[in-house]
Motif scaffolding. Structure first.
Motif, PDB file in Angstrom:
ATOM      1  N   ALA A 170       0.828  -1.207   0.000  1.00  0.00           N
ATOM      2  CA  ALA A 170       0.000   0.000   0.000  1.00  0.00           C
ATOM      3  C   ALA A 170       0.864   1.261   0.000  1.00  0.00           C
ATOM      4  O   ALA A 170       0.601   2.213  -0.757  1.00  0.00           O
ATOM      5  N   VAL A 171       1.896   1.296   0.825  1.00  0.00           N
ATOM      6  CA  VAL A 171       2.789   2.459   0.881  1.00  0.00           C
ATOM      7  C   VAL A 171       3.515   2.623  -0.452  1.00  0.00           C
ATOM      8  O   VAL A 171       3.654   3.747  -0.959  1.00  0.00           O
ATOM      9  N   THR A 172       3.951   1.548  -1.062  1.00  0.00           N
ATOM     10  CA  THR A 172       4.619   1.608  -2.361  1.00  0.00           C
ATOM     11  C   THR A 172       3.680   2.140  -3.433  1.00  0.00           C
ATOM     12  O   THR A 172       4.072   2.970  -4.260  1.00  0.00           O
ATOM     13  N   ALA A 173       2.439   1.693  -3.434  1.00  0.00           N
ATOM     14  CA  ALA A 173       1.457   2.168  -4.422  1.00  0.00           C
ATOM     15  C   ALA A 173       1.187   3.663  -4.244  1.00  0.00           C
ATOM     16  O   ALA A 173       1.134   4.414  -5.232  1.00  0.00           O
ATOM     17  N   VAL A 174       1.031   4.117  -3.008  1.00  0.00           N
ATOM     18  CA  VAL A 174       0.790   5.539  -2.752  1.00  0.00           C
ATOM     19  C   VAL A 174       2.002   6.362  -3.194  1.00  0.00           C
ATOM     20  O   VAL A 174       1.850   7.417  -3.824  1.00  0.00           O
ATOM     21  N   ALA A 175       3.206   5.892  -2.888  1.00  0.00           N
ATOM     22  CA  ALA A 175       4.419   6.599  -3.296  1.00  0.00           C
ATOM     23  C   ALA A 175       4.522   6.691  -4.819  1.00  0.00           C
ATOM     24  O   ALA A 175       4.911   7.724  -5.368  1.00  0.00           O
ATOM     25  N   LEU A 176       4.164   5.634  -5.507  1.00  0.00           N
ATOM     26  CA  LEU A 176       4.192   5.623  -6.970  1.00  0.00           C
ATOM     27  C   LEU A 176       3.182   6.622  -7.540  1.00  0.00           C
ATOM     28  O   LEU A 176       3.498   7.366  -8.473  1.00  0.00           O
TER      29      LEU A 176
END
Length: 152
Positions: A14-20
């Motif tokens: 989830a954090v990776t998707a938001v950062a992307l």
């Protein structure tokens, strides 16, 4: 124990998707002023862009329209064979700029006139920007200068 591992994996995804998503949005926001779309005179005549939109226009400088005004202001029309758009440019034109020659300008369309901030002209006798060639081919006006002439 396994549910904690699974929960941690979901959090990382989830954090990776938001950062992307955030990084993509920031890149798009930063590039918004650096992207200039190309339009032919026919496209500008059919659907005039707003006065705040910066875009590129290209075609041939229409014969008989080149007028030098007060100071460094130059007025002319650019055509693709089907439509013509008046252009106003203040500045020094390229050496090879002239009537009947290919050009590409960057600027805005204000009150029926393309107000150019930059003018580019061909750099030799046979060069014409690819976008201008495509627009002229679309109108059926382009003639390849390297094509052999028909012999009888």
């Amino acid at each position: 124990m396994k549910s904690l591992k699974k929960q941690r994996r979901i959090q990382v995804i989830a954090v990776t998707a938001v950062a992307l998503i955030v990084s993509t949005a920031l890149i798009g926001y930063a590039m918004r002023d650096g992207i200039n779309f190309f339009r032919s005179p026919s496209q500008v005549a059919e659907a005039p862009p707003g006065p705040t939109e910066v875009f590129r226009i290209g075609g041939l400088v229409e014969d008989g329209t080149l007028k030098r005004g007060q100071g460094e202001t130059v007025l002319f029309s650019v055509t693709d064979g089907a439509a013509s758009v008046p252009v106003a440019y203040t500045g020094v034109l390229p050496d090879l700029f002239g009537e009947g020659e290919g050009m590409v300008g960057t600027g805005r369309y204000v009150d029926g006139t393309f107000v150019a901030t930059e003018i580019l002209a061909k750099h030799d006798e046979s060069y014409m920007p690819a976008e201008v060639i495509d627009a002229l081919k679309e109108q059926g006006v382009y003639q390849d200068p390297n094509a052999e002439l028909p012999t009888n």
